[in-house]
Design a protein around this motif. Structure first.
Motif, PDB file in Angstrom:
ATOM      1  N   UNK A 131       1.051  -1.119   0.010  1.00 11.49           N
ATOM      2  CA  UNK A 131       0.051   0.145   0.154  1.00 11.49           C
ATOM      3  C   UNK A 131       0.950   1.394   0.047  1.00 11.49           C
ATOM      4  N   UNK A 132       0.194   2.280  -0.484  1.00 15.25           N
ATOM      5  CA  UNK A 132       1.227   3.716  -0.584  1.00 15.25           C
ATOM      6  C   UNK A 132       1.132   4.212   0.689  1.00 15.25           C
ATOM      7  N   UNK A 133       0.201   3.887   1.662  1.00 20.14           N
ATOM      8  CA  UNK A 133       0.460   4.407   3.256  1.00 20.14           C
ATOM      9  C   UNK A 133       0.112   3.304   4.194  1.00 20.14           C
ATOM     10  N   UNK A 134       1.078   3.185   4.925  1.00 20.77           N
ATOM     11  CA  UNK A 134       1.123   2.167   6.291  1.00 20.77           C
ATOM     12  C   UNK A 134       1.027   2.915   7.503  1.00 20.77           C
ATOM     13  N   UNK A 135       0.181   2.502   8.603  1.00 22.87           N
ATOM     14  CA  UNK A 135       0.389   3.065   9.668  1.00 22.87           C
ATOM     15  C   UNK A 135      -0.160   1.960  10.808  1.00 22.87           C
ATOM     16  N   UNK A 136       0.689   1.924  11.898  1.00 20.00           N
ATOM     17  CA  UNK A 136       0.313   0.880  12.927  1.00 20.00           C
ATOM     18  C   UNK A 136       1.059   1.433  14.386  1.00 20.00           C
ATOM     19  N   UNK A 137       0.616   0.821  15.368  1.00 23.03           N
ATOM     20  CA  UNK A 137       1.074   0.859  16.500  1.00 23.03           C
ATOM     21  C   UNK A 137       0.892  -0.170  17.376  1.00 23.03           C
ATOM     22  N   UNK A 138       1.541  -0.384  18.687  1.00 20.34           N
ATOM     23  CA  UNK A 138       1.282  -1.459  19.721  1.00 20.34           C
ATOM     24  C   UNK A 138       2.716  -1.448  20.623  1.00 20.34           C
ATOM     25  N   UNK A 139       2.622  -2.738  20.724  1.00 19.16           N
ATOM     26  CA  UNK A 139       3.877  -2.770  21.651  1.00 19.16           C
ATOM     27  C   UNK A 139       5.150  -3.706  20.576  1.00 19.16           C
ATOM     28  N   UNK A 140       6.134  -3.715  21.159  1.00 15.50           N
ATOM     29  CA  UNK A 140       7.310  -4.359  20.519  1.00 15.50           C
ATOM     30  C   UNK A 140       8.350  -5.090  21.751  1.00 15.50           C
ATOM     31  N   UNK A 141       8.787  -6.302  21.106  1.00 14.19           N
ATOM     32  CA  UNK A 141       9.990  -6.949  22.027  1.00 14.19           C
ATOM     33  C   UNK A 141      11.051  -7.074  20.984  1.00 14.19           C
ATOM     34  N   UNK A 142      12.193  -7.046  21.566  1.00 14.25           N
ATOM     35  CA  UNK A 142      13.511  -7.348  20.992  1.00 14.25           C
ATOM     36  C   UNK A 142      14.078  -8.704  21.321  1.00 14.25           C
ATOM     37  N   UNK A 143      14.785  -9.303  20.584  1.00 11.32           N
ATOM     38  CA  UNK A 143      15.492 -10.390  20.818  1.00 11.32           C
ATOM     39  C   UNK A 143      16.744 -10.368  20.352  1.00 11.32           C
ATOM     40  N   UNK A 144      17.890  -9.531  21.364  1.00 12.36           N
ATOM     41  CA  UNK A 144      19.245  -9.359  20.700  1.00 12.36           C
ATOM     42  C   UNK A 144      19.791 -10.352  20.406  1.00 12.36           C
ATOM     43  N   UNK A 145      19.817 -11.853  20.641  1.00 17.13           N
ATOM     44  CA  UNK A 145      20.518 -13.019  20.310  1.00 17.13           C
ATOM     45  C   UNK A 145      20.176 -13.143  19.002  1.00 17.13           C
ATOM     46  N   UNK A 146      19.014 -12.892  18.501  1.00 16.66           N
ATOM     47  CA  UNK A 146      18.350 -13.626  17.092  1.00 16.66           C
ATOM     48  C   UNK A 146      18.474 -12.209  16.092  1.00 16.66           C
ATOM     49  N   UNK A 147      18.678 -11.091  16.792  1.00 17.60           N
ATOM     50  CA  UNK A 147      18.646  -9.729  16.153  1.00 17.60           C
ATOM     51  C   UNK A 147      17.231  -9.572  15.335  1.00 17.60           C
ATOM     52  N   UNK A 148      16.217  -9.881  16.266  1.00 16.02           N
ATOM     53  CA  UNK A 148      15.090  -9.428  15.664  1.00 16.02           C
ATOM     54  C   UNK A 148      14.094  -8.612  16.569  1.00 16.02           C
ATOM     55  N   UNK A 149      13.553  -8.001  15.929  1.00 18.75           N
ATOM     56  CA  UNK A 149      12.242  -7.260  16.789  1.00 18.75           C
ATOM     57  C   UNK A 149      10.800  -7.574  16.385  1.00 18.75           C
ATOM     58  N   UNK A 150       9.966  -7.922  17.245  1.00 20.71           N
ATOM     59  CA  UNK A 150       8.651  -8.136  17.009  1.00 20.71           C
ATOM     60  C   UNK A 150       7.710  -7.065  17.516  1.00 20.71           C
ATOM     61  N   UNK A 151       6.855  -6.580  16.362  1.00 19.06           N
ATOM     62  CA  UNK A 151       5.640  -5.452  16.717  1.00 19.06           C
ATOM     63  C   UNK A 151       4.566  -6.206  16.757  1.00 19.06           C
ATOM     64  N   UNK A 152       3.982  -5.933  17.862  1.00 23.92           N
ATOM     65  CA  UNK A 152       2.500  -6.447  18.264  1.00 23.92           C
ATOM     66  C   UNK A 152       1.624  -5.469  17.953  1.00 23.92           C
ATOM     67  N   UNK A 153       0.823  -5.597  16.828  1.00 20.76           N
ATOM     68  CA  UNK A 153      -0.085  -4.441  16.291  1.00 20.76           C
ATOM     69  C   UNK A 153      -1.377  -4.431  17.201  1.00 20.76           C
TER      70      UNK A 153
END
Length: 140
Positions: free
Chosen positions: A71-93
């Motif tokens: 899409x030409x515009x995206x927007x969302x918000x929520x909580x996030x968690x980082x896993x520094x070992x796997x170098x991933x971040x999860x956005x919980x919408x």
């Protein structure tokens, strides 16, 4: 409250680029050469992201926005968690421009090089999305 690893991404971020790298080595820019975006990660574990295609692309038929691969515009918000070992971040919408995103967990791998954050969502049929963000300002 989020854990101490949130300090890694805490701050406001400006979108620098949004590319899709296809299997045949091509680089596509679905938001154009100069996309606009603001991402915010708070120390309390909240995330908000707004991304917009450059104005001439964003002005295209708004009804086509939902049907486009990106899409030409995206927007969302929520909580996030980082896993520094796997170098991933999860956005919980928790809220989104698209109600079907509510409840999704958007997992991204990340690289942080100085003030440049690179996020890589999972590969899609269109290719591997790669988003680069530059830190606007850290939160104190």
């Amino acid at each position: 409250m989020a854990d101490s690893s949130t300090a890694l991404l805490t701050g406001a971020w400006d979108l620098v680029s949004f590319e899709v790298r296809t299997a045949d080595g091509q680089v596509e820019r679905p938001f154009g050469e100069c996309p606009t975006g603001l991402g915010i990660y708070t120390p309390q574990g909240l995330v908000a992201a707004q991304l917009m295609a450059e104005p001439d692309l964003a002005a295209a038929d708004p009804r086509a926005n939902a049907q486009a691969p990106f899409p030409r515009f995206l927007a969302y918000a929520g909580r996030y968690q980082i896993d520094p070992d796997s170098r991933t971040v999860e956005h919980h919408v928790e809220c989104s421009f698209d109600p079907t995103w509510v409840g999704l967990v958007l997992r991204r791998s990340y690289d942080l090089d100085g003030d440049v954050l690179t996020l890589r969502p999972p590969t899609r049929a269109e290719g591997q999305p790669v988003l680069a963000w530059r830190r606007r300002e850290p939160f104190l």
